[in-house]
Design a protein around this motif. Structure first.
Motif, PDB file in Angstrom:
ATOM      1  N   ARG A 188      63.707  48.394  83.890  1.00  0.00           N
ATOM      2  CA  ARG A 188      64.355  47.150  84.634  1.00  0.00           C
ATOM      3  C   ARG A 188      65.185  48.092  85.916  1.00  0.00           C
ATOM      4  NH1 ARG A 188      67.877  42.255  82.570  1.00  0.00           N
ATOM      5  NH2 ARG A 188      68.403  41.441  84.700  1.00  0.00           N
TER       6      ARG A 188
ATOM      7  N   GLN B  33      64.998  47.772  90.178  1.00  0.00           N
ATOM      8  CA  GLN B  33      66.289  47.348  90.807  1.00  0.00           C
ATOM      9  C   GLN B  33      66.555  48.563  91.786  1.00  0.00           C
ATOM     10  OE1 GLN B  33      68.981  46.042  88.069  1.00  0.00           O
ATOM     11  NE2 GLN B  33      68.473  43.986  88.010  1.00  0.00           N
TER      12      GLN B  33
ATOM     13  N   PHE C 244      66.456  40.029  95.305  1.00  0.00           N
ATOM     14  CA  PHE C 244      67.102  38.701  94.634  1.00  0.00           C
ATOM     15  C   PHE C 244      65.764  37.866  94.148  1.00  0.00           C
ATOM     16  CE2 PHE C 244      70.174  40.281  97.650  1.00  0.00           C
ATOM     17  CZ  PHE C 244      71.273  40.420  96.833  1.00  0.00           C
TER      18      PHE C 244
ATOM     19  N   ARG D 238      63.387  38.391  92.253  1.00  0.00           N
ATOM     20  CA  ARG D 238      63.093  38.162  90.682  1.00  0.00           C
ATOM     21  C   ARG D 238      64.019  37.020  90.156  1.00  0.00           C
ATOM     22  NH1 ARG D 238      62.704  43.615  87.012  1.00  0.00           N
ATOM     23  NH2 ARG D 238      61.512  42.442  85.525  1.00  0.00           N
ATOM     24  N   ARG D 239      65.305  37.085  90.737  1.00  0.00           N
ATOM     25  CA  ARG D 239      66.052  36.021  89.969  1.00  0.00           C
ATOM     26  C   ARG D 239      65.920  34.533  90.565  1.00  0.00           C
ATOM     27  NH1 ARG D 239      71.780  38.692  88.673  1.00  0.00           N
ATOM     28  NH2 ARG D 239      70.959  40.646  87.612  1.00  0.00           N
ATOM     29  N   VAL D 240      65.329  34.614  91.776  1.00  0.00           N
ATOM     30  CA  VAL D 240      65.330  33.266  92.369  1.00  0.00           C
ATOM     31  C   VAL D 240      64.029  32.575  92.176  1.00  0.00           C
ATOM     32  CG1 VAL D 240      65.478  32.293  94.778  1.00  0.00           C
ATOM     33  CG2 VAL D 240      67.026  33.818  94.240  1.00  0.00           C
TER      34      VAL D 240
ATOM     35  N   TRP E 220      63.597  29.787  89.571  1.00  0.00           N
ATOM     36  CA  TRP E 220      64.370  28.889  89.901  1.00  0.00           C
ATOM     37  C   TRP E 220      63.641  27.866  91.206  1.00  0.00           C
ATOM     38  CZ3 TRP E 220      66.673  27.657  94.901  1.00  0.00           C
ATOM     39  CH2 TRP E 220      67.512  26.689  94.940  1.00  0.00           C
TER      40      TRP E 220
END
Length: 153
Positions: free
Chosen positions: A30, A34, A66, A68-70, A73
């Protein structure tokens, strides 16, 4: 390239590699992803500052860490994306042909046509109605079902 900049880049790379070795294997993968994404974003920023890349491209690239996190959503926010993905994974609906007369009509043949005529009509119609060429899945399924019904004897 400036020798001082090369020394700084080499030092940062060495520190990063030593830090990665201290992590557990699950964390290492991970962290590696990143680091690569951040390095890519910084490189794109550098290209934009030096005028070698348009600033919009650099801004899009800078957003990569960003994503991967967005992304989850966004998928929840936009339900039509999920429906679209689900539609692609589903196979086309079966379009059964009830009898031989209907199969001959679908292929545009007269009853009693030979196997070669059936195959030629199928090929001709599939070239026009294939989904990869803008045709419909339903019509292509009907044509295939008609050919299978008439050639299985």
């Amino acid at each position: 390239m400036n020798p001082l900049l090369l020394i700084i880049l080499f030092g940062l790379t060495a520190i990063t590699l030593f830090w990665l070795r201290t992590l557990l294997p699950q964390q290492r993968r991970r962290a590696t992803i990143q680091i690569i994404l951040v390095a890519l974003a910084l490189f794109l920023l550098f290209l934009a500052i030096t005028g070698r890349m348009h600033w919009i491209g650099a801004a899009i690239g800078a957003l990569l860490p960003f994503v991967r996190r967005v992304l989850p959503w966004l998928i929840r926010l936009l339900p039509f994306l999920k429906r679209k993905r689900d539609q692609k994974t589903q196979s086309p609906a079966k379009a059964p042909v009830s009898n031989k007369e209907e199969a001959y009509q679908i292929l545009g043949l007269k009853p009693g046509a030979s196997r070669e005529e059936i195959l030629a009509a199928h090929k001709r119609l599939m070239q026009k109605a294939h989904p990869d060429r803008g045709g419909s899945d339903w019509l292509a399924a009907r044509i295939n079902a008609a050919k299978e019904l008439l050639t299985k004897d």
